[in-house]
Motif scaffolding. Structure first.
Motif, PDB file in Angstrom:
ATOM      1  N   THR A 130      13.335   1.308  -0.045  1.00  0.00           N
ATOM      2  CA  THR A 130      11.928   1.445   0.300  1.00  0.00           C
ATOM      3  C   THR A 130      11.078   1.046  -0.902  1.00  0.00           C
ATOM      4  O   THR A 130      11.334   1.482  -2.028  1.00  0.00           O
ATOM      5  CB  THR A 130      11.606   2.889   0.704  1.00  0.00           C
ATOM      6  N   THR A 151       6.985   0.050  -2.521  1.00  0.00           N
ATOM      7  CA  THR A 151       5.573   0.408  -2.395  1.00  0.00           C
ATOM      8  C   THR A 151       4.722  -0.851  -2.478  1.00  0.00           C
ATOM      9  O   THR A 151       5.119  -1.853  -3.079  1.00  0.00           O
ATOM     10  CB  THR A 151       5.141   1.382  -3.503  1.00  0.00           C
ATOM     11  N   THR A 188      11.062  -1.512   4.509  1.00  0.00           N
ATOM     12  CA  THR A 188      10.128  -0.396   4.595  1.00  0.00           C
ATOM     13  C   THR A 188       9.232  -0.392   3.366  1.00  0.00           C
ATOM     14  O   THR A 188       9.725  -0.391   2.225  1.00  0.00           O
ATOM     15  CB  THR A 188      10.877   0.943   4.685  1.00  0.00           C
ATOM     16  N   GLU A 202       5.821   1.460   1.634  1.00  0.00           N
ATOM     17  CA  GLU A 202       4.858   2.559   1.627  1.00  0.00           C
ATOM     18  C   GLU A 202       3.551   2.078   1.015  1.00  0.00           C
ATOM     19  O   GLU A 202       3.540   1.522  -0.088  1.00  0.00           O
ATOM     20  CB  GLU A 202       5.399   3.742   0.829  1.00  0.00           C
ATOM     21  N   GLN A 259       0.152   2.547  -0.862  1.00  0.00           N
ATOM     22  CA  GLN A 259      -0.462   3.455  -1.825  1.00  0.00           C
ATOM     23  C   GLN A 259      -1.807   2.890  -2.255  1.00  0.00           C
ATOM     24  O   GLN A 259      -1.908   1.688  -2.539  1.00  0.00           O
ATOM     25  CB  GLN A 259       0.439   3.655  -3.049  1.00  0.00           C
TER      26      GLN A 259
END
Length: 720
Positions: A410, A412, A439, A441, A443
């Motif tokens: 994963t 960012t 995946t 994320e 931020q």
């Protein structure tokens, strides 16, 4: 009884008069107002201003502000290539010589700068060759400052307004842009803290062994620009016109106010309410929200510019694999970003290259077709998966597995909180990458945190403006791959701060002949058009192969303006200079040209002609927008300064090669420049009646009236 009623009426009237007299000081108190001739500027929201005006490292300031305090040697329009001589009036390439450690004399490139006369820093120090020498020498002594660092072999001050710069072997004529876009600092200020010595062998030595000019928190900016720092707070920065500016009669806007807004939402509201004069904001439905409120005075023009880039940290696995980076470019739906994230303001990038639409014409048909293949407007998940699978990747239960059998972790993706369009863009990108098993994320940290992460490599992916721009494709293409930001073996490790290779592209994977190719492209202005186009296309092909960064949309040059009081704005019909009030790097168009064209209709004369009308509080109070409670009389101001400087605003200087000259390296140490007095414009403001004396007078009158009222009442009762 009748007499009592008359007395009551008289008493009431007297009390009303008394109340009115008491209220006079309160009613006469002036309200807080914006000074006449001022302008509110909003380059970008989401930043709490920091009291640091270091020209090499001041990220938490309004974009473009610092370039109104400091000035470059020349202004370069990176979209059109227009060059305007500024602190340098001319320049000439020549031939210099350097000595290698073994004593061999080597021919190299040199540049002679001819500097403008009668220019002063705001502390009175004269601008001259010493200031330019010191600025360039500081970058050699402290290479973390970047720009001309590690490019200069030695310098010679020919006379107070001529400087010869001899470059190291291998430096090409493209260095001209780096030098011309340099902002000289005041050696009388910086030289006291960071003295520099030039050794006989041409080495530049920083004598301050404990300090670092890159991290020096400069709270007192001293430049030659049209504006000076007036006041600072984390919520608002105020610049005031420089009365000693070298252009006679400029600038004609007295104050520039830079408020801080937490996000686009608050900034857009202020813009729509007429509280901002000059902005560079993203706003949804701008025609309805902004223009429709006052179509005669509220305007915008979002000219297309350099693309917004998805920056990839290729020093982190698995982004170190160029195949994965290519697949990411294939999967992204740029049309969705255009419509949903950017509200139709920024067109989808037709290639992943860092080139604006104006420079796509340099690509031949085969390279253009290949580039377009890796930037499908609506994304191509199928093609992305096919590319990955052909190189050993597998998609298992929605999870991408790398060729070594390890699941892709994963990751960012970051940008600035409050930059609502970019925040939305990240959500779209994360959804697209999920379809190829990655995946991500999202931020959105505050600006300072985001910038620190980008500098130190504490990120996987980040949305970023185009790091390198220039008037030809050579600058952005070679800038990312080699040259401006990176050099062989000079990739800053993760955890170490660097603005100059944020994309962290590892040049060691490039073919050995690449450096020769770039040097040929940069160093041969005389090559014919066909050869130049060939070089550009080879660089573009290398970009597609290694994909160091990915273009998403052609970044709009966000620009809104209100012309009910201020005129002189660029329009779509007369876009004389790129108009956003923000800028990120010295290679982007500087706002100083625009600032010097603007005129406040209510104050047609330069501001120093009407200083006799300026309240004294504007000179003495920390808050220039609150009048002191005084009544003033004024005496006419007198102007004692004159200037014979001729201002050049439209000419373009072409570099030429002259006869060979040799240079002599001498030992030079930084000395404090001699400050000279500069004549000023003065305004005499005489206080005739202070507010405190007025208040005392009102009190005395009120007391007398009350005594009279009491006496009348007592007399009336006695007679009754």
């Amino acid at each position: 009884m009748k007499r009592y009623k008359i007395i009551s009426i008289i008493i009431t009237l007297l009390m009303l008069i008394s109340i009115g007299i008491f209220a006079m000081p309160i009613l006469s108190q002036p309200t807080s107002v914006q000074p006449e001739g001022s302008m509110v500027v909003m380059p970008s929201p989401g930043i709490v201003w920091q009291d640091n005006f270091n020209p090499w490292n001041a990220p938490a300031l309004p974009g473009g502000l610092i370039w109104l305090i400091y000035e470059p040697l020349a202004l370069v329009n990176s979209l059109s290539g227009q060059t305007i001589p500024w602190l340098a009036t001319n320049w000439t390439f020549t031939t210099g010589y350097v000595y290698l450690p073994n004593g061999t004399k080597v021919q190299t490139l040199a540049l002679i700068l001819y500097l403008r006369h009668d220019v002063y820093f705001t502390d009175g120090t004269p601008f001259n060759a010493t200031a330019v020498w010191y600025t360039l020498a500081l970058e050699q002594a402290y290479p973390q400052l970047g720009y001309s660092a590690n490019q200069i072999a030695n310098m010679t001050i020919i006379n107070p307004y001529e400087l010869e710069v001899v470059f190291k072997p291998g430096v090409t004529p493209m260095v001209l842009y780096t030098i011309l876009e340099q902002w000289p600092v005041d050696p009388a200020q910086w030289g006291k803290i960071f003295p520099v010595e030039q050794l006989p062998n041409g080495t530049y030595l920083g004598l301050n062994k404990t300090g670092n000019p890159f991290t020096y928190p400069n709270t007192n900016p001293i430049g030659t620009g049209p504006y000076m720092l007036y006041s600072f707070s984390p919520q608002e920065i105020v610049l005031v016109a420089n009365p000693h500016y070298w252009m006679p009669g400029e600038p004609r806007i007295k104050y520039l106010l830079y408020p801080s807004y937490p996000s686009n939402v608050q900034a857009d509201t202020a813009l729509n309410n007429g509280q901002i004069t000059w902005a560079g904001l993203f706003e949804p439905n701008i025609q309805q929200q902004f223009v429709a409120k006052d179509p005669l005075h509220y305007h915008y023009y979002f000219a297309p510019g350099f693309p917004t880039m998805l920056t990839l940290n290729n020093l982190k696995w698995p982004l170190s694999d160029p195949v994965l980076r290519q697949a990411i470019s294939l999967a992204i739906n740029r049309t969705a970003i255009y419509y949903l994230g950017e509200y139709g303001y920024e067109l989808p990038a037709t290639t992943p290259l860092p080139l604006p639409p104006q420079q796509i014409q340099y690509l031949n048909s085969s390279v253009l077709q290949l580039a377009e293949q890796f930037a499908p407007s609506q994304g191509n998940v199928t093609a992305a998966l096919q590319l990955l699978e052909s190189h050993g990747y597998k998609l298992v239960n929605g999870q991408l597995i790398a060729p070594n059998g390890t699941a892709v972790p994963t990751m960012t993706i970051i940008t600035v909180a409050g930059w609502t369009d970019w925040d939305a863009d990240l959500t779209i990108i994360a959804q697209d990458l999920k379809q190829i098993g990655i995946t991500v994320e999202v931020q959105t940290p505050p600006f300072t945190t985001w910038f620190n992460y980008m500098e130190t490599g504490n990120y996987w992916m980040g949305l970023m403006w185009d790091l390198i721009s220039g008037p030809t494709p050579i600058q952005p293409l070679s800038g990312y791959l080699y040259g401006y930001w990176n050099s062989p073996g000079n990739i800053t490790p993760i955890g170490n701060s660097t603005y100059f290779n944020i994309e962290r592209f590892n040049l060691s994977i490039i073919h050995p002949t690449f450096e020769q190719l770039v040097n040929w492209a940069n160093g041969n202005f005389s090559i014919n058009d066909n050869a130049y186009y060939s070089i550009v296309n080879k660089l573009a092909a290398l970009w597609i192969k290694y994909m160091p960064s990915i273009a998403l949309v052609y970044g709009a040059e966000w620009y809104e303006y209100v012309n009910n009081t201020v005129t002189g704005w660029p329009t779509q019909q007369n876009y004389y200079w790129p108009a956003p009030p923000w800028t990120s790097l010295p290679s982007t168009p500087l706002p100083v040209v625009l600032a010097l064209h603007l005129v406040n209709q209510s104050v047609p004369e330069p501001w120093w002609y009407y200083t006799s009308q300026v309240p004294s509080s504007w000179y003495t109070s920390n808050d220039p927008f609150v009048y002191q409670t005084t009544t003033t009389t004024t005496t006419p101001s007198t102007t004692t300064s004159t200037s014979t400087t001729t201002t050049t605003t439209t000419s373009t200087t072409t570099s030429t090669t002259t006869t060979t000259t040799s240079t002599t390296t001498t030992s030079v140490s930084t000395t404090t420049s001699v400050s000279t007095s500069v004549s000023t414009t003065t305004a005499t403001v005489t206080t005739t009646v202070s507010s405190s004396s007025n208040t005392a007078l009102y009190v005395i009158i009120a007391v007398v009236i009350i005594v009279i009222i009491i006496a009348v009442v007592v007399l009336g009762l006695r007679r009754r």
